[in-house]
Design a protein around this motif. Structure first.
Motif, PDB file in Angstrom:
ATOM      1  N   SER A   1      34.846  12.947  52.331  1.00 44.69           N
ATOM      2  CA  SER A   1      35.831  13.010  51.239  1.00 44.69           C
ATOM      3  C   SER A   1      35.188  13.104  49.858  1.00 44.69           C
ATOM      4  N   PHE A   2      33.864  13.249  49.823  1.00 45.13           N
ATOM      5  CA  PHE A   2      33.123  13.237  48.553  1.00 45.13           C
ATOM      6  C   PHE A   2      33.616  14.315  47.595  1.00 45.13           C
ATOM      7  N   HIS A   3      33.718  15.550  48.064  1.00 42.51           N
ATOM      8  CA  HIS A   3      34.069  16.656  47.171  1.00 42.51           C
ATOM      9  C   HIS A   3      35.556  16.672  46.828  1.00 42.51           C
ATOM     10  N   GLU A   4      36.325  15.903  47.538  1.00 47.66           N
ATOM     11  CA  GLU A   4      37.733  15.786  47.177  1.00 47.66           C
ATOM     12  C   GLU A   4      37.914  14.929  45.929  1.00 47.66           C
ATOM     13  N   MET A   5      36.951  13.999  45.707  1.00 44.93           N
ATOM     14  CA  MET A   5      37.028  13.082  44.572  1.00 44.93           C
ATOM     15  C   MET A   5      36.133  13.494  43.413  1.00 44.93           C
ATOM     16  N   ILE A   6      35.056  14.222  43.695  1.00 44.10           N
ATOM     17  CA  ILE A   6      34.103  14.622  42.647  1.00 44.10           C
ATOM     18  C   ILE A   6      34.260  16.113  42.372  1.00 44.10           C
ATOM     19  N   PRO A   7      34.700  16.479  41.179  1.00 38.75           N
ATOM     20  CA  PRO A   7      34.947  17.902  40.858  1.00 38.75           C
ATOM     21  C   PRO A   7      33.679  18.659  40.468  1.00 38.75           C
ATOM     22  N   LEU A   8      32.551  18.286  41.036  1.00 40.63           N
ATOM     23  CA  LEU A   8      31.284  18.967  40.764  1.00 40.63           C
ATOM     24  C   LEU A   8      30.707  19.439  42.082  1.00 40.63           C
ATOM     25  N   ASP A   9      30.127  20.628  42.068  1.00 43.05           N
ATOM     26  CA  ASP A   9      29.544  21.135  43.312  1.00 43.05           C
ATOM     27  C   ASP A   9      28.080  21.530  43.159  1.00 43.05           C
ATOM     28  N   SER A  10      27.501  21.272  41.959  1.00 47.06           N
ATOM     29  CA  SER A  10      26.092  21.609  41.743  1.00 47.06           C
ATOM     30  C   SER A  10      25.491  20.655  40.715  1.00 47.06           C
ATOM     31  N   PHE A  11      24.205  20.832  40.466  1.00 46.94           N
ATOM     32  CA  PHE A  11      23.487  19.961  39.528  1.00 46.94           C
ATOM     33  C   PHE A  11      23.718  20.427  38.086  1.00 46.94           C
ATOM     34  N   VAL A  12      24.945  20.300  37.655  1.00 52.13           N
ATOM     35  CA  VAL A  12      25.307  20.565  36.266  1.00 52.13           C
ATOM     36  C   VAL A  12      25.920  19.296  35.693  1.00 52.13           C
ATOM     37  N   GLY A  13      25.798  19.138  34.368  1.00 49.12           N
ATOM     38  CA  GLY A  13      26.334  17.944  33.720  1.00 49.12           C
ATOM     39  C   GLY A  13      26.747  18.258  32.298  1.00 49.12           C
ATOM     40  N   GLN A  14      27.345  17.274  31.687  1.00 47.91           N
ATOM     41  CA  GLN A  14      27.861  17.455  30.327  1.00 47.91           C
ATOM     42  C   GLN A  14      26.762  17.198  29.303  1.00 47.91           C
ATOM     43  N   SER A  15      26.589  18.137  28.384  1.00 49.41           N
ATOM     44  CA  SER A  15      25.604  17.964  27.312  1.00 49.41           C
ATOM     45  C   SER A  15      26.236  17.191  26.161  1.00 49.41           C
ATOM     46  N   ALA A  16      25.450  16.927  25.125  1.00 51.09           N
ATOM     47  CA  ALA A  16      25.946  16.153  23.984  1.00 51.09           C
ATOM     48  C   ALA A  16      27.093  16.851  23.272  1.00 51.09           C
ATOM     49  N   ASP A  17      27.138  18.175  23.324  1.00 52.03           N
ATOM     50  CA  ASP A  17      28.219  18.908  22.658  1.00 52.03           C
ATOM     51  C   ASP A  17      29.403  19.182  23.574  1.00 52.03           C
ATOM     52  N   GLY A  18      29.405  18.572  24.773  1.00 56.67           N
ATOM     53  CA  GLY A  18      30.549  18.666  25.663  1.00 56.67           C
ATOM     54  C   GLY A  18      30.524  19.832  26.629  1.00 56.67           C
ATOM     55  N   LYS A  19      29.506  20.678  26.554  1.00 55.48           N
ATOM     56  CA  LYS A  19      29.417  21.831  27.447  1.00 55.48           C
ATOM     57  C   LYS A  19      28.790  21.426  28.784  1.00 55.48           C
ATOM     58  N   MET A  20      29.178  22.131  29.850  1.00 56.48           N
ATOM     59  CA  MET A  20      28.587  21.908  31.160  1.00 56.48           C
ATOM     60  C   MET A  20      27.353  22.794  31.292  1.00 56.48           C
ATOM     61  N   VAL A  21      26.197  22.163  31.515  1.00 57.20           N
ATOM     62  CA  VAL A  21      24.920  22.885  31.570  1.00 57.20           C
ATOM     63  C   VAL A  21      24.123  22.408  32.780  1.00 57.20           C
ATOM     64  N   PRO A  22      23.168  23.213  33.265  1.00 56.25           N
ATOM     65  CA  PRO A  22      22.289  22.759  34.358  1.00 56.25           C
ATOM     66  C   PRO A  22      21.425  21.595  33.868  1.00 56.25           C
ATOM     67  N   ILE A  23      21.347  20.532  34.661  1.00 58.84           N
ATOM     68  CA  ILE A  23      20.565  19.365  34.239  1.00 58.84           C
ATOM     69  C   ILE A  23      19.107  19.490  34.664  1.00 58.84           C
TER      70      ILE A  23
END
Length: 243
Positions: free
Chosen positions: A69-91
């Motif tokens: 059930s992990f992906h049902e609760m976590i809306p992320l499917d790759s190693f991306v995250g939120q940067s300081a300016d709010g954009k989703m970028v590769p971490i």
């Protein structure tokens, strides 16, 4: 990068001349300028919600979430995250092609935190390079983040007691009713209003953290003004300046 370097020059000039700048930087920036290693708590100060989200991913099993059930609760499917300016970028390099799973979520959280803690390393290095043109940057490592901030920015509060210590009276006594009214009014001002008053009389909005570093004096002068209507009545005015 040139603009960050120029900011560093301005900060160095503020330290050298003891003329504070009205800067509002996050505490972690001052730590990095002093070469103090950042911790998770530093990131929490500027983005608590993001840190809480990462912690919830790390300990998601406590909520009864399983691998199925992990992906049902976590809306992320790759190693991306939120940067300081709010954009989703590769971490990490190639993060968009690395799948996020229940089993590698710990590595994901560690990489996301590492990315955010070192996200502005290049910018901080440019600021330090600019400062190095004016002040000996290696000595910054001897300071705390708070000490460096006070050296660059002074005190955010305009204190009437400090002004009274550096005031100089000309053609008027401190017991004069006009002077008493002035100090009473200034003390009733909010700090924002006192900042506006300081800008009006001196062009500055902050004072050095150390009173001894105030090289110029706050002057109060009495001026007699003849009435323009009848040229007979005389009124008293106070003139303020910073010399």
């Amino acid at each position: 990068m040139l603009q960050f370097k120029f900011l560093g020059i301005l900060m160095g000039v503020a330290i050298r001349t003891k003329k504070p700048l009205d800067l509002h930087l996050a505490p972690l920036v001052w730590k990095q300028l002093c070469c103090i290693p950042l911790q998770l708590e530093d990131l929490e100060e500027v983005d608590l919600l993001y840190v809480q989200t990462l912690k919830s991913i790390l300990h998601i099993e406590d909520s009864g979430i399983t691998e199925d059930s992990f992906h049902e609760m976590i809306p992320l499917d790759s190693f991306v995250g939120q940067s300081a300016d709010g954009k989703m970028v590769p971490i990490i390099p190639g993060g968009t092609s690395i799948p996020l799973t229940f089993s590698n979520r710990k590595e994901y959280v560690e990489r996301a935190i590492e990315y955010r803690l070192h996200e502005i390393d290049r910018q901080v290095a440019a600021v330090r390079e600019g400062m190095s043109w004016i002040v000996p940057v290696p000595l910054l490592s001897l300071l705390t983040a708070k000490q460096l901030e006070q050296m660059v920015c002074g005190m955010p509060e305009i204190c009437c007691d400090v002004l009274k210590k550096v005031v100089r009276y000309r053609e008027v006594d401190e017991q004069h009713s006009l002077v008493q009214w002035f100090w009473q009014t200034l003390e009733e001002f909010s700090n924002e209003e006192r900042v506006l008053f300081m800008r009006f009389v001196s062009g500055r909005s902050r004072l050095p953290a150390n009173t001894a570093d105030i090289s110029q004096r706050f002057q109060i002068m009495r001026v007699d003004r003849v009435s323009e209507q009848n040229r007979v009545g005389v009124s008293e005015l106070l003139l303020f300046c910073w010399l």
